[in-house]
Every structure is written in C-alpha cells, then in structure tokens.
Design a protein around this motif. Structure first.
Motif, PDB file in Angstrom:
ATOM      1  N   CYS A 269      -9.854  -1.545   6.224  1.00  0.00           N
ATOM      2  CA  CYS A 269     -10.977  -2.242   5.781  1.00  0.00           C
ATOM      3  C   CYS A 269     -11.407  -3.237   6.832  1.00  0.00           C
ATOM      4  O   CYS A 269     -12.614  -3.384   6.963  1.00  0.00           O
ATOM      5  N   ASP A 280     -15.693  -5.593   3.402  1.00  0.00           N
ATOM      6  CA  ASP A 280     -15.843  -5.084   1.998  1.00  0.00           C
ATOM      7  C   ASP A 280     -14.621  -5.936   1.361  1.00  0.00           C
ATOM      8  O   ASP A 280     -13.730  -5.399   0.835  1.00  0.00           O
ATOM      9  N   GLN A 283     -13.483  -4.657  -2.083  1.00  0.00           N
ATOM     10  CA  GLN A 283     -12.423  -3.493  -2.148  1.00  0.00           C
ATOM     11  C   GLN A 283     -11.123  -4.180  -1.706  1.00  0.00           C
ATOM     12  O   GLN A 283      -9.994  -3.707  -2.270  1.00  0.00           O
ATOM     13  N   ALA A 286      -9.497  -5.618  -5.006  1.00  0.00           N
ATOM     14  CA  ALA A 286      -8.966  -4.472  -5.648  1.00  0.00           C
ATOM     15  C   ALA A 286      -7.588  -3.890  -5.269  1.00  0.00           C
ATOM     16  O   ALA A 286      -6.776  -3.506  -5.866  1.00  0.00           O
TER      17      ALA A 286
END
Length: 379
Positions: A269, A280, A283, A286
């Motif tokens: 990422c 992000d 994300q 998460a």
C-alpha cells in the motif's frame, strides 16, 4: 561441532572460536591450508577432546565423540543452501519458537545477546537466561542435531521465517550492517523456491523486497532518517517494488493469509501509492486490524495507531497510544515514545511532546536516530 560434542552448544561455540583464533594466528605466517574447512574442523575437534578430558568427562563423552560421522552435513539433504540447511536443523520442535529463533540468531547469524534482546523487546539479562536454558535443554534432553527430512520442513518453517525477518530488520535499521539485508533476501529466495506452496515464504520475500526498495530514500546525505511521507519516491527501486507487489498478490491468492503476507500487503500500500498524499490509510488500518487478529502484539497495536492518526487524525490515535504506554509493555521502546511525542505535538500539547521526545532520544539505539529525535525536540 554441535553434533560432534553431543549437543553441547557452549562447548561447540568455544571450540569453533578457538579454531578461528588459531587460524588468524597461523595462516598469515604459514599460508591458508589446501582444505581450510577441514583444518578448522580438525582443530576444533581436537580442542573439544582436550576440554572433555580436562573436565573428567571422558567416560561419558568420548564414546559419543567416537560415534559421530566426520562429514559436517549429510549428503542427501533436500535443502540446496547450507545456511538455510543449518537454520532448519536448529529449529527443533522440542524448543519453543522464541528459543529456536534466538539460538539461530546467536549461533548462526552472529548477533549478540543484546541485539537479540532488542529484537524481542526484552532485557539483555532475560534473553541471556533464555538462551542458556535452551542450550541446556538441548544437551540434557539429548535433542539430535540433524537435518530434517523434507516432510518435516513445514513444521520448522515459522521459526526460519522469523529468523530471516529479524536478520533483515537488523540490517535495515543499521546501515553498517546492510549486508544482513542482502543475505536475508538471498536465503528467502532460496526458501521460496524450495517451498513454493508455502504462501508465508512468498509473503516474507515480498515484504523484504518492498522495504528494501526504499533503502536509498530512507536517509539524508548526513545519514539521518527520513520519514516515509517525506521520502523522495524517485529514489525508490521500482523493479523491486513491482516484484514484491506481484509476490504479495501471488501469496494472498492461496487463501491462507498469514502475518508476513499481511505485512507485505501493508508495505505494498505504501510502495505503490503515487504520492504520500494518495496512500490508502483506511485500507492500511484494516490490514493492521487483521494482523492484530493473526499475531497480536503491542508493536502491531502501535503501528495501527500510527495508521489511525493518518486516516482519522492525531486526536483519534492519541488515546490508543496513551493506553498502550500505560501498560508499560513498550516502556523501553523508543518508537513508542517517538510516536507519542509526534501525536502530542500535532494536537498542540507541546510541553508533553518535548518530554516524550527526550525519552525517545535517550532510548534510541543508533546515533542517527538520536540526532533525528533531538532535532524534532529542538524544533
């Protein structure tokens, strides 16, 4: 030598070191022998027999010595790399994972007890005691020192993966030891080729490549750290990023996501975002949630809090870090105090931030990190 001495790790280490010392003294004058490994092995074995006799253990130990095969490794091993072979050999399931990893780092990778303790976030004395107990367990329980057959490699894989990861980290945080990163990546490639159906092996290789791709941008010309959001992304190694991201996708498609695969996904990422502002962060939060379920630890919680601060602001993350600090589990970890200082600074609590920066600088393991934190404190 460990096999030769019947599993006595301390005696094996002492005799090997003595053989190296004699080589350093004799070879410059007499020349390097035609078979240097055989010379070292013979010298170390002679030293072992002398010590065994001196300690009046002849009756118990010399029969063991006489029965040992002279070849240092069996010829029918399925493992194509001697260093990787040794790692699998040392990862005996009779020892817990931490003991396996610590023993390999100490005896095969050359890390000091203090360095291993830092990697495990433990006091040096505590790690020294654990290493001693692990060696004693091997000796007293008669745990055999032999290369495991292919069908037993998967049960030893987690320890080998952790060893390679900690080796990589040791080189990644200290530029002087950057060779450790290269060696960890090399062995990880061999491991991924040896066990292509193990997604965690692919995940670890992916994680290493994605982190190592940013090496050129991680420090300024003075050698001081540059935080991720400030790094010059044109210096990143794009082929390594592409390879690492592809390996991560390949591993995750197996449907058995493990801790190294999730960490690789987090690194991807960061590495694949066009700019720092386009990362992000939701994300990443998460993914840290998932990692915390797979492998809960205070360090994972700390990294998740950093991601929360970027996704939702410092005010959302500050209570998480304060609560983590209050547990005392990371009290000697400089990055906890550096993170707390940054969040306090960003929320306008400058006096408290300064105190946390002082604590972080005092705990920093390298001079470069200390300079970086001191500069933040001064600003």
């Amino acid at each position: 030598m460990i096999r030769f001495t019947g599993g006595d790790w301390n005696l094996a280490e002492e005799c090997a070191q003595d053989a190296f010392t004699q080589a350093l003294r004799k070879w410059p004058a007499d020349g390097v022998p035609d078979q240097p490994l055989a010379w070292l092995t013979t010298t170390a074995r002679r030293r072992a027999i002398d010590l065994i006799r001196r300690e009046a253990l002849e009756a118990a130990k010399l029969p063991e010595v006489a029965m040992v095969e002279p070849a240092p490794y069996p010829d029918d091993s399925d493992i194509p790399d001697e260093r990787l072979e040794l790692m699998f050999t040392c990862c005996h399931p009779a020892l817990n994972l931490e003991a396996q990893v610590a023993l390999i780092l100490r005896c095969l990778a050359g890390l000091s007890t203090a360095e291993i303790a830092r990697a495990f976030l433990l006091p040096e004395k505590t790690m020294g005691q654990r290493l001693f107990r692990a060696k004693q367990r091997i000796r007293n329980a008669g745990i055999p020192f032999r290369v495991p057959p292919a069908h037993l490699l998967p049960e030893r894989l987690p320890a080998v993966l952790h060893v390679l990861y900690l080796l990589f980290n040791e080189g990644y945080t200290d530029p002087v030891r950057a060779r450790l990163c290269a060696e960890a990546i090399r062995v990880a490639r061999v491991l991924a080729a040896l066990m292509p159906d193990e997604p965690e092996a692919l995940g670890l290789l992916s994680l290493m490549l994605l982190h190592d791709a940013r090496r050129a941008a991680r420090r300024d010309p003075a050698g001081d750290p540059v935080i991720l959001t400030d790094q010059d992304r044109t210096l990143w190694d794009r082929p390594s990023i592409d390879e690492g991201a592809a390996l991560c996708e390949r591993a995750l498609r197996r449907g058995r996501a493990g801790p190294f695969q999730v960490q690789a996904a987090i690194a991807a990422c960061h590495a694949t975002a066009p700019t720092a502002g386009e990362t992000d962060w939701a994300q990443i939060v998460a993914l840290y949630d998932h990692l915390a379920r797979l492998e809960p630890s205070p360090v994972v919680d700390l990294n998740r809090a950093v991601a929360v601060s970027m996704a939702s602001g410092p005010a959302a993350a500050l209570p998480l870090v304060v609560a983590l600090a209050e547990t005392g589990r990371l009290d000697d970890y400089h990055l906890l105090h550096a993170t707390l200082a940054d969040l306090l600074r960003r929320t306008g609590r400058r006096t408290e931030a300064a105190e946390s920066y002082r604590r972080a600088a005092d705990l920093a393991p390298t001079e470069a990190e200390r300079r970086f934190l001191t500069a933040r404190l001064d600003s």
